[in-house]
Design a protein around this motif. Structure first.
Motif, PDB file in Angstrom:
ATOM      1  N   GLY A 155      -3.789  12.114  -5.287  1.00  0.00           N
ATOM      2  CA  GLY A 155      -2.750  11.393  -4.553  1.00  0.00           C
ATOM      3  C   GLY A 155      -1.950  12.326  -3.666  1.00  0.00           C
ATOM      4  O   GLY A 155      -1.391  11.917  -2.649  1.00  0.00           O
ATOM      5  N   VAL A 192       3.697   0.180   2.760  1.00  0.00           N
ATOM      6  CA  VAL A 192       2.571   0.988   2.309  1.00  0.00           C
ATOM      7  C   VAL A 192       1.412   0.046   1.944  1.00  0.00           C
ATOM      8  O   VAL A 192       1.635  -1.046   1.428  1.00  0.00           O
ATOM      9  CB  VAL A 192       3.009   1.869   1.113  1.00  0.00           C
ATOM     10  N   SER A 221       8.148   9.328   3.603  1.00  0.00           N
ATOM     11  CA  SER A 221       7.801   9.419   5.025  1.00  0.00           C
ATOM     12  C   SER A 221       7.737   8.056   5.701  1.00  0.00           C
ATOM     13  O   SER A 221       7.779   7.973   6.925  1.00  0.00           O
ATOM     14  CB  SER A 221       6.512  10.210   5.240  1.00  0.00           C
ATOM     15  N   ASN A 279       1.348   5.357  -3.593  1.00  0.00           N
ATOM     16  CA  ASN A 279       0.951   6.633  -4.182  1.00  0.00           C
ATOM     17  C   ASN A 279       1.528   6.813  -5.580  1.00  0.00           C
ATOM     18  O   ASN A 279       1.207   7.774  -6.257  1.00  0.00           O
ATOM     19  CB  ASN A 279       1.360   7.810  -3.286  1.00  0.00           C
ATOM     20  N   THR A 339      -4.146   9.517   7.051  1.00  0.00           N
ATOM     21  CA  THR A 339      -3.983  10.970   7.110  1.00  0.00           C
ATOM     22  C   THR A 339      -5.222  11.661   6.549  1.00  0.00           C
ATOM     23  O   THR A 339      -5.769  11.227   5.527  1.00  0.00           O
ATOM     24  CB  THR A 339      -2.688  11.390   6.369  1.00  0.00           C
ATOM     25  N   ALA A 360      -1.935   5.906   3.875  1.00  0.00           N
ATOM     26  CA  ALA A 360      -2.264   7.255   3.385  1.00  0.00           C
ATOM     27  C   ALA A 360      -3.177   7.220   2.159  1.00  0.00           C
ATOM     28  O   ALA A 360      -4.010   8.101   1.967  1.00  0.00           O
ATOM     29  CB  ALA A 360      -0.990   8.032   3.063  1.00  0.00           C
ATOM     30  N   GLN A 361      -3.011   6.178   1.332  1.00  0.00           N
ATOM     31  CA  GLN A 361      -3.787   6.120   0.078  1.00  0.00           C
ATOM     32  C   GLN A 361      -4.878   5.055   0.152  1.00  0.00           C
ATOM     33  O   GLN A 361      -5.280   4.511  -0.872  1.00  0.00           O
ATOM     34  CB  GLN A 361      -2.862   5.803  -1.106  1.00  0.00           C
ATOM     35  N   GLY A 369      -0.492  13.941  10.905  1.00  0.00           N
ATOM     36  CA  GLY A 369      -0.568  13.366   9.565  1.00  0.00           C
ATOM     37  C   GLY A 369       0.299  12.131   9.515  1.00  0.00           C
ATOM     38  O   GLY A 369       0.825  11.680  10.546  1.00  0.00           O
ATOM     39  N   LEU A 370       0.444  11.598   8.326  1.00  0.00           N
ATOM     40  CA  LEU A 370       1.166  10.344   8.223  1.00  0.00           C
ATOM     41  C   LEU A 370       2.633  10.446   8.591  1.00  0.00           C
ATOM     42  O   LEU A 370       3.200   9.590   9.264  1.00  0.00           O
ATOM     43  CB  LEU A 370       1.023   9.753   6.822  1.00  0.00           C
ATOM     44  N   THR A 371       3.244  11.539   8.160  1.00  0.00           N
ATOM     45  CA  THR A 371       4.669  11.722   8.431  1.00  0.00           C
ATOM     46  C   THR A 371       4.923  11.739   9.934  1.00  0.00           C
ATOM     47  O   THR A 371       5.851  11.105  10.425  1.00  0.00           O
ATOM     48  CB  THR A 371       5.158  13.034   7.785  1.00  0.00           C
ATOM     49  N   HIS A 386      -5.885  14.637   5.115  1.00  0.00           N
ATOM     50  CA  HIS A 386      -5.998  15.475   3.908  1.00  0.00           C
ATOM     51  C   HIS A 386      -6.093  14.711   2.597  1.00  0.00           C
ATOM     52  O   HIS A 386      -6.475  15.271   1.577  1.00  0.00           O
ATOM     53  CB  HIS A 386      -4.865  16.511   3.858  1.00  0.00           C
ATOM     54  N   LYS A 387      -5.796  13.411   2.617  1.00  0.00           N
ATOM     55  CA  LYS A 387      -5.970  12.608   1.401  1.00  0.00           C
ATOM     56  C   LYS A 387      -7.374  12.012   1.339  1.00  0.00           C
ATOM     57  O   LYS A 387      -7.780  11.477   0.326  1.00  0.00           O
ATOM     58  CB  LYS A 387      -4.944  11.467   1.372  1.00  0.00           C
ATOM     59  N   ALA A 398      -1.427   1.021  -0.028  1.00  0.00           N
ATOM     60  CA  ALA A 398      -1.618   1.265  -1.466  1.00  0.00           C
ATOM     61  C   ALA A 398      -0.613   2.342  -1.872  1.00  0.00           C
ATOM     62  O   ALA A 398      -0.556   3.404  -1.256  1.00  0.00           O
ATOM     63  CB  ALA A 398      -3.037   1.719  -1.744  1.00  0.00           C
ATOM     64  N   ASP A 420       1.374   1.900   6.213  1.00  0.00           N
ATOM     65  CA  ASP A 420       1.127   3.277   5.770  1.00  0.00           C
ATOM     66  C   ASP A 420      -0.141   3.270   4.906  1.00  0.00           C
ATOM     67  O   ASP A 420      -0.118   2.855   3.755  1.00  0.00           O
ATOM     68  CB  ASP A 420       2.342   3.764   4.968  1.00  0.00           C
ATOM     69  N   HIS A 430       6.750   5.708   0.233  1.00  0.00           N
ATOM     70  CA  HIS A 430       6.817   7.173   0.278  1.00  0.00           C
ATOM     71  C   HIS A 430       7.972   7.536   1.212  1.00  0.00           C
ATOM     72  O   HIS A 430       8.246   6.811   2.168  1.00  0.00           O
ATOM     73  CB  HIS A 430       5.485   7.674   0.852  1.00  0.00           C
TER      74      HIS A 430
HETATM   75  C1  LIG Z   1       0.840  11.544   1.231  1.00  0.00           C
HETATM   76  C2  LIG Z   1       1.482  10.309   1.670  1.00  0.00           C
HETATM   77  C3  LIG Z   1       2.245  10.284   2.837  1.00  0.00           C
HETATM   78  C4  LIG Z   1       2.487  11.518   3.670  1.00  0.00           C
HETATM   79  O1  LIG Z   1       1.346  11.902   4.345  1.00  0.00           O
HETATM   80  P1  LIG Z   1       1.271  13.301   5.127  1.00  0.00           P
HETATM   81  O2  LIG Z   1       0.029  13.182   5.912  1.00  0.00           O
HETATM   82  O3  LIG Z   1       1.196  14.338   4.059  1.00  0.00           O
HETATM   83  O4  LIG Z   1       2.466  13.421   5.974  1.00  0.00           O
HETATM   84  C5  LIG Z   1       2.798   9.087   3.207  1.00  0.00           C
HETATM   85  N1  LIG Z   1       2.621   7.961   2.491  1.00  0.00           N
HETATM   86  C6  LIG Z   1       1.899   7.938   1.361  1.00  0.00           C
HETATM   87  C7  LIG Z   1       1.724   6.655   0.611  1.00  0.00           C
HETATM   88  C8  LIG Z   1       1.313   9.113   0.913  1.00  0.00           C
HETATM   89  O5  LIG Z   1       0.616   9.102  -0.220  1.00  0.00           O
END
Ligand SMILES: *Cc1c(COP(=O)(O)O)cnc(C)c1O
Length: 419
Positions: free
Chosen positions: A42, A183, A137, A187, A235, A214-215, A105-107, A237-238, A185, A212, A135
């Motif tokens: 995560g 979001v 962000s 985190n 993003t 990211a997940q 990235g997501l932020t 890296h996840k 899903a 969002d 999150h």
């Molecule tokens: C990791 C995460 C973020 C932030 O993503 P970054 O690419 O690290 O900025 C935002 N929202 C969720 C749900 C995340 O898990």
């Protein structure tokens, strides 16, 4: 293990995961004793050799800046970079590659949206809705914008199960709502939110919907058109790609009406002392040299995910989730935060009488990598009356044995901390 899962299913799944594990060099070097059970996906995921090789090959053979030179290398790099955009558009179900903006990235994607929509789209008294499971962000940038522009910041409540309280959401939604950002899903609680349903409601009041993700795209397939949202963010890296790269998808007509984010090279049409004019999306939002190799590697990771097949990913991760939930519920005093029936493979929990950090320290000694703290979702933890939690979050390479190791390590930690 649930009765629905036969012995043969487990044998087949073991074969599958063992071939997946062959792709991840991290799992096969023997530096760590005990071997690390990496249950912190995560926060970020490990990278398969297909992605690592793609990065190395690109730097070795095709590297140059993009969109600039007429020379061969620059053309090669530009072709690969734009192919990555095209592939990621298809991966997300976007109708045009012009709708794919590369970010860090997501932020950065959320900050871009808040900044570029902030100039022009909102007026004082308008409302923005987020939820209690966001999150930081997807929470703080909107809060900052509301403060700056005199907008109302509304936060949707959750149910005891860790799902959006849809009744409360509907009471928040009105003609004043200009934007909803949720979001896909979580985190922390893992809940997969009903974006398709929400988008029908936001349409009705004429609000924009940002998601969002990211997940999301490494756990289940995404189709932005079907979801009905206006912006979708993910993003690298996840999802088994490097850090420092992400995608903001937005409807083309919206992107082209938005103010640029950063000023600089590549985003301008014409520059003079008096005034500059801006290109359309995506260049409009990509000032400066982009993360070229990151973009190419992110597209490679998307292909890796597609090659594994969502059917296989879902089967395997649901098996892990089911097993983890069954094992964890056997731990005395354990409280799971988030028990939605629709969730990704994430388990956040607290154990009565034990500080999460103390438990995590012992888990680390046992080679179990989990996250401890508020996981950048402090409002959520406050909402459920806890300061922090432990989180085990799973990826395609995790195994049922690693879940068992987590369980044993928790029992051991409890014994050690009690004596
Ligand atoms: C990791 C995460 C973020 C932030 O993503 P970054 O690419 O690290 O900025 C935002 N929202 C969720 C749900 C995340 O898990």
């Amino acid at each position: 293990m649930s009765e629905m899962t036969s012995h043969q299913d487990i044998v087949n799944d073991q074969k599958w995961v063992s071939s997946v594990r062959d792709d991840f060099p991290f799992l096969h070097h023997h530096k760590y004793n005990p071997p690390i059970a990496y249950l912190d996906n995560g926060a970020s995921s490990q990278k398969p050799k297909q992605v690592l090789e793609c990065i190395e090959n690109f730097y070795r053979e095709k590297y140059s800046n993009v969109h600039r030179g007429t020379h061969l290398l620059s053309q090669l790099a530009t072709t690969e970079f734009e192919r990555a955009r095209n592939d990621l558009a298809k991966f997300l179900g976007a109708s045009s590659e012009n709708e794919i903006v590369f970010t860090r990235g997501l932020t950065e994607s959320v900050n871009l949206l808040a900044s570029s929509l902030g100039d022009g789209y909102f007026s004082s008294g308008d409302e923005i809705i987020v939820s209690m499971m966001e999150h930081h962000s997807n929470f703080v940038p909107w809060q900052m914008l509301c403060e700056k522009k005199g907008l109302a910041f509304k936060v949707c409540k959750l149910t005891d199960q860790g799902e959006l309280d849809l009744d409360h959401f509907q009471t928040l939604l009105s003609e004043k709502t200009k934007l909803v950002s949720l979001v896909h899903a979580s985190n922390v609680v893992g809940t997969i939110n009903p974006i398709e349903q929400v988008s029908k409601w936001t349409r009705k009041v004429g609000a924009l919907l940002a998601v969002d993700g990211a997940q999301a795209p490494h756990h289940f397939s995404i189709n932005v058109e079907k979801l009905g949202c206006d912006f979708y963010m993910c993003t690298g890296h996840k999802m088994y790609a490097p850090t420092g790269i992400g995608v903001l998808w937005g409807r083309e007509e919206l992107l082209n009406r938005m103010q640029p984010y950063h000023g600089g090279g590549e985003m301008v049409e014409h520059v003079s002392v008096q005034v500059s004019t801006y290109k359309n999306a995506p260049a409009r939002f990509e000032a400066g040299t982009p993360n070229i190799v990151g973009a190419v590697a992110m597209a490679r990771a998307a292909k890796y995910i597609q090659d594994l097949g969502y059917e296989n990913i879902l089967r395997h991760e649901n098996l892990l989730l089911q097993h983890a939930q069954e094992k964890l519920m056997q731990v005395e005093g354990l409280r799971m935060i988030g028990q939605s029936s629709s969730k990704v493979a994430v388990c956040s929990f607290v154990i009565d009488g034990f500080h999460p950090h103390d438990l995590a320290t012992i888990l680390d000694q046992e080679g179990i990598a989990v996250r401890v703290g508020h996981h950048c979702a402090q409002p959520l933890h406050t909402y459920y009356g806890v300061e922090g939690s432990l989180r085990a979050s799973f990826g395609v390479y995790n195994t049922l044995e690693e879940v068992d190791r987590l369980f044993e390590a928790i029992q051991k930690a409890k014994r050690m901390l009690h004596s």
